[in-house]
Design an enzyme around this catalytic site. Structure first.
Site, mmCIF file in Angstrom:
data_model
loop_
_atom_site.group_PDB
_atom_site.id
_atom_site.type_symbol
_atom_site.label_atom_id
_atom_site.label_comp_id
_atom_site.label_asym_id
_atom_site.label_seq_id
_atom_site.Cartn_x
_atom_site.Cartn_y
_atom_site.Cartn_z
ATOM 1 N N HIS B 37 0.832 -1.209 0.000
ATOM 2 C CA HIS B 37 0.000 0.000 0.000
ATOM 3 C C HIS B 37 0.862 1.253 0.000
ATOM 4 O O HIS B 37 0.581 2.221 -0.704
ATOM 5 C CB HIS B 37 -0.948 0.001 1.201
ATOM 6 C CG HIS B 37 -2.280 -0.597 0.870
ATOM 7 N ND1 HIS B 37 -2.477 -1.949 0.797
ATOM 8 C CD2 HIS B 37 -3.474 -0.029 0.563
ATOM 9 C CE1 HIS B 37 -3.741 -2.184 0.469
ATOM 10 N NE2 HIS B 37 -4.359 -1.040 0.316
ATOM 11 N N LYS B 102 -10.566 -7.990 7.149
ATOM 12 C CA LYS B 102 -11.286 -8.313 8.388
ATOM 13 C C LYS B 102 -11.052 -7.199 9.398
ATOM 14 O O LYS B 102 -10.000 -6.568 9.404
ATOM 15 C CB LYS B 102 -10.823 -9.654 8.956
ATOM 16 C CG LYS B 102 -9.333 -9.692 9.276
ATOM 17 C CD LYS B 102 -8.979 -10.615 10.408
ATOM 18 C CE LYS B 102 -7.497 -10.828 10.515
ATOM 19 N NZ LYS B 102 -6.922 -10.504 11.826
#
Lengths: 281, 183
Positions: B37, B102
């Site tokens: 990222h 999650k």
């Protein structure tokens, strides 16, 4: 003195590394099955069913049940009548981890320089090794692959003696509440109380090694284990954090004497795969 | 009843999704987690191309275990999403439509999903062997040096997911848990 070749240690650690990540313990399977019956939320039940199905696939395909095969934490109870021969014990431990993680196709998650260099060590070494000298001539090795997601939700606090047991309970329940769905619930909660800043965290990690239902020998502490677990399961977090009755499978407390001025507490959270394997040599 | 979706996504495909909807996702998705990222956002800052077309893309937060001979991929379950929160709005802005992970997201991310119409799907943490069964192709397309953190292009077939945050700013973690709290 009983002589043990360190290459035996490497072999055992290699085997435990692979087994811990791919074969779920029977007690865990039983616990998930029981929880599936208790859970009232339908989405919670569905998650627990997925976990059981996942365990089956892991065993059949020899695939890790979780992709995060963890930091390899090893607890070694070494009998004081044992003498290790044939090389360095620490090197032998790391050799076992390296071979297990490489040959077992387990994920290597360790970054060499924690500050500047995001370079992976490539074989999941070094392990974290806790040795404990005990009477006798046996060696008990317990291997715990510890995932990052649940470790990140673990907390330590130097409380005041005046905070008392109520203060500790609140800290434990708050820690689980704040963790929410992050650490892959249903979780296992390890609590350390007492000792020093470093030792209390070790106690909390040691606590998660206990088997489900294996209560603390001290009756009062055993009562706290049951009560606090009940409190946690009222939080509503549920399996995968989607809401439900089963937020944690169990809670274990380990204690040690403390300094008159301190009241250390640590909460180590373990995820739903609760991986651990032992061997006595 | 599960809803079948195919990635890449469009606003039309996702605007009516609601929290709690069970999804079976097929199509092409990409993997990226912590270090990847950072690198993706750095590329955008330098006005360089991303290793994949961000338009309609779905990013799965996962660092799979290695594939054994004959396997497409090893275990591949979601990692905790909040660590990627600070990068999300930059990616939504260039067209990312879905995320798979999650754990809860920050308010900033939830607001971003509302603004740009994006969806956050939950996959069951700890069901990594099961989830890997829905991955039919996997190929590293960038940052190979990151090992498990490399960016992979995945072809998925009926990956079981649940809508955690929809385009309207709702949150399944909040609403799902509220129902079960005992005072």
């Amino acid at each position: 003195m009983r002589e043990i070749q360190v290459k035996e240690i490497s072999k055992i650690i290699k085997k435990l590394s692979i087994e811990a990540s791919t074969i779920a313990n029977d007690e865990l399977i039983k616990k998930i099955e029981e929880s599936e019956k208790i859970e009232e939320s339908s989405v919670g039940k569905a998650v627990l069913k997925q976990l059981l199905e996942n365990i089956k696939i892991g065993k059949t395909d020899k695939t890790p049940i979780c992709q995060d095969t963890g930091f390899t934490v090893i607890f070694m109870d070494v009998g004081q009548e044992v003498s290790f021969v044939g090389g360095s014990l620490k090197d032998a431990v790391n050799k076992g981890v390296s071979e297990g993680y490489t040959e077992g196709y387990l994920r290597k998650s360790i970054i060499k320089d924690p500050i500047t260099n995001p370079k992976n060590t490539g074989d999941n070494t070094p392990a974290i090794l806790h040795t404990n000298i005990v009477p006798g001539d046996k060696v008990k090795i317990t291997l715990l692959p510890k995932g990052g997601g649940s470790e990140n939700m673990s907390r330590i606090k130097m409380m005041k003696p005046a905070d008392g047991i109520e203060g500790i309970k609140n800290f434990v329940v708050e820690t689980v509440k704040n963790a929410g769905g992050n650490p892959c619930p249903p979780t296992v909660i390890g609590v350390g109380i007492g000792g020093t800043f470093d030792y209390v965290a070790y106690l909390a990690k040691k606590a998660i090694l206990r088997d489900f239902g294996d209560r603390n020998k001290d009756k009062q502490i055993a009562k706290y284990e049951i009560e606090w677990l009940k409190e946690i399961n009222k939080l509503g977090i549920g399996p995968a954090g989607l809401g439900g009755k089963v937020t944690s499978f169990d809670l274990f407390i380990e204690v040690y004497p403390r300094h008159i001025a301190t009241y250390p507490v640590a909460v180590n959270i373990q995820c739903n795969s609760n991986r651990k394997k032992s061997f006595v040599l | 009843m599960s809803i079948k979706l195919t990635a890449p996504l469009t606003e039309d495909k996702i605007k009516d999704l609601k929290i709690g909807d069970e999804i079976l996702l097929s199509g092409t998705i990409y993997t990226a987690r912590d270090s990847a990222h950072q690198k993706l956002v750095d590329l955008l800052k330098e006005k360089k191309d991303l290793p994949f077309d961000p338009n309609g893309s779905v990013i799965f937060y996962v660092g799979p275990s290695p594939a054994k001979p004959g396997q497409v991929i090893g275990a591949a379950g979601p990692t905790t999403s909040y660590r990627m929160d600070s990068f999300v709005n930059t990616l939504l802005k260039v067209g990312m439509k879905g995320m798979i992970g999650k754990g809860p997201r920050s308010q900033e991310v939830i607001d971003g999903m509302k603004k740009y119409c994006g969806v956050y799907f939950g996959a069951t943490g700890g069901a990594a062997a099961l989830l890997s069964k829905s991955i039919v192709k996997a190929k590293v397309i960038a940052f190979d040096e990151l090992g498990p953190e490399a960016v992979r292009k995945l072809e998925v077939k009926d990956m079981p997911l649940i809508v955690i945050n929809d385009c309207k700013g709702n949150d399944l973690y909040v609403e799902g848990q509220e129902k079960w709290v005992e005072e």
